[in-house]
Design a protein around this motif. Sequence first.
Motif, PDB file in Angstrom:
ATOM      1  N   THR A 362       0.830  -1.207   0.000  1.00 52.72           N
ATOM      2  CA  THR A 362       0.000   0.000   0.000  1.00 52.72           C
ATOM      3  C   THR A 362       0.861   1.251   0.000  1.00 52.72           C
ATOM      4  N   ASN A 363       1.965   1.205   0.709  1.00 53.96           N
ATOM      5  CA  ASN A 363       2.868   2.349   0.784  1.00 53.96           C
ATOM      6  C   ASN A 363       3.352   2.769  -0.605  1.00 53.96           C
ATOM      7  N   MET A 364       3.648   1.784  -1.457  1.00 52.66           N
ATOM      8  CA  MET A 364       4.119   2.076  -2.807  1.00 52.66           C
ATOM      9  C   MET A 364       3.035   2.781  -3.616  1.00 52.66           C
ATOM     10  N   ILE A 365       1.793   2.336  -3.464  1.00 49.95           N
ATOM     11  CA  ILE A 365       0.676   2.953  -4.186  1.00 49.95           C
ATOM     12  C   ILE A 365       0.490   4.402  -3.741  1.00 49.95           C
ATOM     13  N   ILE A 366       0.546   4.641  -2.436  1.00 49.15           N
ATOM     14  CA  ILE A 366       0.339   6.001  -1.915  1.00 49.15           C
ATOM     15  C   ILE A 366       1.462   6.930  -2.357  1.00 49.15           C
ATOM     16  N   ASP A 367       2.701   6.449  -2.323  1.00 47.81           N
ATOM     17  CA  ASP A 367       3.816   7.264  -2.794  1.00 47.81           C
ATOM     18  C   ASP A 367       3.631   7.634  -4.260  1.00 47.81           C
ATOM     19  N   GLN A 368       3.197   6.676  -5.062  1.00 47.81           N
ATOM     20  CA  GLN A 368       2.973   6.944  -6.476  1.00 47.81           C
ATOM     21  C   GLN A 368       1.826   7.931  -6.668  1.00 47.81           C
ATOM     22  N   LEU A 369       0.759   7.769  -5.907  1.00 46.84           N
ATOM     23  CA  LEU A 369      -0.370   8.691  -5.980  1.00 46.84           C
ATOM     24  C   LEU A 369       0.080  10.125  -5.705  1.00 46.84           C
ATOM     25  N   MET A 370       0.870  10.307  -4.637  1.00 50.42           N
ATOM     26  CA  MET A 370       1.299  11.660  -4.279  1.00 50.42           C
ATOM     27  C   MET A 370       2.214  12.252  -5.343  1.00 50.42           C
ATOM     28  N   ASP A 371       3.058  11.420  -5.945  1.00 49.81           N
ATOM     29  CA  ASP A 371       3.931  11.911  -7.014  1.00 49.81           C
ATOM     30  C   ASP A 371       3.104  12.344  -8.225  1.00 49.81           C
ATOM     31  N   ILE A 372       2.115  11.548  -8.580  1.00 51.09           N
ATOM     32  CA  ILE A 372       1.276  11.843  -9.747  1.00 51.09           C
ATOM     33  C   ILE A 372       0.491  13.129  -9.552  1.00 51.09           C
ATOM     34  N   ILE A 373      -0.172  13.272  -8.413  1.00 53.46           N
ATOM     35  CA  ILE A 373      -1.039  14.440  -8.241  1.00 53.46           C
ATOM     36  C   ILE A 373      -0.236  15.720  -8.057  1.00 53.46           C
ATOM     37  N   SER A 374       1.027  15.595  -7.588  1.00 51.23           N
ATOM     38  CA  SER A 374       1.866  16.783  -7.452  1.00 51.23           C
ATOM     39  C   SER A 374       2.209  17.388  -8.808  1.00 51.23           C
ATOM     40  N   LYS A 375       2.017  16.591  -9.877  1.00 51.96           N
ATOM     41  CA  LYS A 375       2.335  17.025 -11.243  1.00 51.96           C
ATOM     42  C   LYS A 375       1.072  17.235 -12.082  1.00 51.96           C
ATOM     43  N   ARG A 376      -0.057  17.305 -11.420  1.00 56.27           N
ATOM     44  CA  ARG A 376      -1.369  17.546 -12.032  1.00 56.27           C
ATOM     45  C   ARG A 376      -1.952  16.289 -12.670  1.00 56.27           C
ATOM     46  N   GLY A 377      -1.578  15.135 -12.164  1.00 56.60           N
ATOM     47  CA  GLY A 377      -2.086  13.895 -12.704  1.00 56.60           C
ATOM     48  C   GLY A 377      -3.190  13.281 -11.871  1.00 56.60           C
ATOM     49  N   VAL A 378      -3.758  12.206 -12.407  1.00 55.59           N
ATOM     50  CA  VAL A 378      -4.803  11.405 -11.766  1.00 55.59           C
ATOM     51  C   VAL A 378      -4.349   9.953 -11.861  1.00 55.59           C
ATOM     52  N   LEU A 379      -4.569   9.177 -10.809  1.00 61.44           N
ATOM     53  CA  LEU A 379      -4.227   7.755 -10.812  1.00 61.44           C
ATOM     54  C   LEU A 379      -5.478   6.914 -11.014  1.00 61.44           C
ATOM     55  N   MET A 380      -5.448   6.031 -12.021  1.00 61.36           N
ATOM     56  CA  MET A 380      -6.499   5.035 -12.204  1.00 61.36           C
ATOM     57  C   MET A 380      -5.872   3.675 -11.899  1.00 61.36           C
ATOM     58  N   LEU A 381      -6.258   3.102 -10.771  1.00 60.64           N
ATOM     59  CA  LEU A 381      -5.621   1.905 -10.218  1.00 60.64           C
ATOM     60  C   LEU A 381      -6.457   0.675 -10.538  1.00 60.64           C
ATOM     61  N   SER A 382      -5.840  -0.301 -11.225  1.00 60.72           N
ATOM     62  CA  SER A 382      -6.579  -1.472 -11.685  1.00 60.72           C
ATOM     63  C   SER A 382      -6.444  -2.641 -10.716  1.00 60.72           C
ATOM     64  N   PHE A 383      -7.586  -3.234 -10.392  1.00 65.29           N
ATOM     65  CA  PHE A 383      -7.657  -4.444  -9.576  1.00 65.29           C
ATOM     66  C   PHE A 383      -8.019  -5.624 -10.475  1.00 65.29           C
ATOM     67  N   ALA A 384      -7.903  -6.827  -9.925  1.00 65.35           N
ATOM     68  CA  ALA A 384      -8.094  -8.036 -10.738  1.00 65.35           C
ATOM     69  C   ALA A 384      -8.971  -9.036  -9.993  1.00 65.35           C
ATOM     70  N   PRO A 385     -10.285  -8.968 -10.174  1.00 66.13           N
ATOM     71  CA  PRO A 385     -11.175  -9.945  -9.529  1.00 66.13           C
ATOM     72  C   PRO A 385     -10.956 -11.345 -10.101  1.00 66.13           C
ATOM     73  N   ARG A 386     -11.335 -12.321  -9.317  1.00 63.30           N
ATOM     74  CA  ARG A 386     -11.372 -13.693  -9.823  1.00 63.30           C
ATOM     75  C   ARG A 386     -12.485 -13.814 -10.870  1.00 63.30           C
ATOM     76  N   ALA A 387     -12.492 -14.919 -11.583  1.00 64.62           N
ATOM     77  CA  ALA A 387     -13.522 -15.130 -12.611  1.00 64.62           C
ATOM     78  C   ALA A 387     -14.923 -15.097 -12.020  1.00 64.62           C
ATOM     79  N   ASP A 388     -15.075 -15.536 -10.781  1.00 68.59           N
ATOM     80  CA  ASP A 388     -16.412 -15.574 -10.178  1.00 68.59           C
ATOM     81  C   ASP A 388     -16.895 -14.202  -9.714  1.00 68.59           C
ATOM     82  N   GLY A 389     -16.045 -13.176  -9.815  1.00 69.66           N
ATOM     83  CA  GLY A 389     -16.455 -11.831  -9.433  1.00 69.66           C
ATOM     84  C   GLY A 389     -16.080 -11.430  -8.031  1.00 69.66           C
ATOM     85  N   SER A 390     -15.345 -12.260  -7.321  1.00 68.18           N
ATOM     86  CA  SER A 390     -14.891 -11.925  -5.969  1.00 68.18           C
ATOM     87  C   SER A 390     -13.476 -11.377  -6.022  1.00 68.18           C
TER      88      SER A 390
END
Length: 532
Positions: A362-390
């Motif tokens: 999680t720390n890596m994601i937050i660090d990346q988020l702060m770097d992106i938004i400091s430069k006027r960016g937006v983060l779209m973070l992709s997750f990967a559900p199982r085939a059954d939708g969980s």
Amino acid sequence: MKIKTVLIALLFGSIYLNAQQKYEADWESLKKYSAPEWYEDAKLGFWVHWGVYSLPAFKGDHAAEWYGRWMYSQKGQSSRNNQGYATHLHHHNTYGPPDKFGYKDFIPMFKAEKFNAKEWAGLFEQGGAKFFTMMAAHHDAFCLWDTKLSKWNSVNMGPKRDLVGEIATEVRKKGMKFGVSNHTAWNHAFFQWNHINRYDASNPEYEDLYGNPIIPLSSDTIRIGVNEKRFDWLKRSRWDLVQPSDRDLTRWLARTKELADMYQPDLYYFDWGINPSVWEPWRKEFAAYYYNKAVENGQGLYGAPNVVLNYKNQKTFKPGSAVRDFEHGAFDDIHDMVWQTDESVYLGHNWGYGEGIPVKPTNMIIDQLMDIISKRGVLMLSFAPRADGSFPEDQKRLMLELGAWLRICGEAVYATRPYKIFGELGKHWIEKDEHGHKKYIATSEDIRFTRNKENTILYATVLDWPENGKLLIKSLANINLKKVRNVELIGSVNKVDYKLVKGGLEVNLPKRPAYKYAYPIKLSFTRGIPSK
């Protein structure tokens, strides 16, 4: 009274003129686009890679979501040290040879039996996302919406449900914006080894799933082992073997428009399949169509349609005509227009669900988020559900940890804007990954700046807790302390001492707060943040 009447007339006249104007399918017209404020305020959106490929859930030597491509590739028919062959062997050994069990045969097994759109939306809300983008169709062209243009969809087959429609409803109930992701422009090339090796793509019954590419050589010339010299050419030209046919192009445009019409998405994401020059007339036509539809639907006005259209390559759209997106990348400095990074929760180059693939801290994601938004960016973070939708537990935990941090520190994130500089850099990098991207290790020397829109509060977020609680902000060496009204550590009620020293503003932080990860220091100013 007359002045008021004139002002009202001017206002309604402006709205009328805006309503009458339309975007045309040319760059000068499309450059009259502006990105919406809701998007620049959002900073964080979630996304999923989910579809038929989630069922075999095999990464092999490349990526799980590319299963449908590599299962058909024979030895020597893929890049980077034969990366697809492991998937081909796995498929052969697990399901049978591709001519007996094709990609289409996974579809009845993909049932999404545990998919609950309300639960998904609740998780996204807890995770702090302000918008959600649904994978409507990946390169495999299996549509997760109720399309009338192809039988290969989740309402006719597999789940027997409109997965896009269900999640769109629940996400919007939570007050989030809703987007769709459409990767089908590369469908013709995604299944090129199916076509070239004459597996089930050679059956016209399946052309709406596998595409109708133009193959420049005869099948006898292309097949492996027929001619060694020609086979060498085949390996060198692996990305250029097939081209989209007219049917591929027109089918893409029709489905892409239908998806926009049916769900009126606030964001429309495209992968790099639309980058080649052959797609330029088609992508311009869709951009004009999408923006005009948003105006017709009351989402926005001409010039500000209030929707986002993403593109990946700097040559795909002209600057200012849509929103630039980076896969695993970012601008190096503050940009003159809002932009986006799309990133996976997985370590390495993988997006679809696979057993045993570790997720990022999680720390890596937050660090990346702060770097992106400091430069006027937006983060779209992709997750990967199982085939059954969980969602796997490690991905849910990441969402909840990210959301918990944002509930405390979100004022340094949401609805902020860049400062005059994006931040201060630490010294530590690790080696570049397989795509040449540096993976950043944050230290207490790493600071990222954001500010409120009123320009009265500056947030200096240090990405790791400083030793002994002492932080030196070098960029504020010339600050006038008389203009500083207050300095505080977000999430702490204890006093923060600060003073100017040689080299910067020294901040003596109180006891480390209960939350982890990045630590925003809030500097409030009288009469606005000084420009110097």
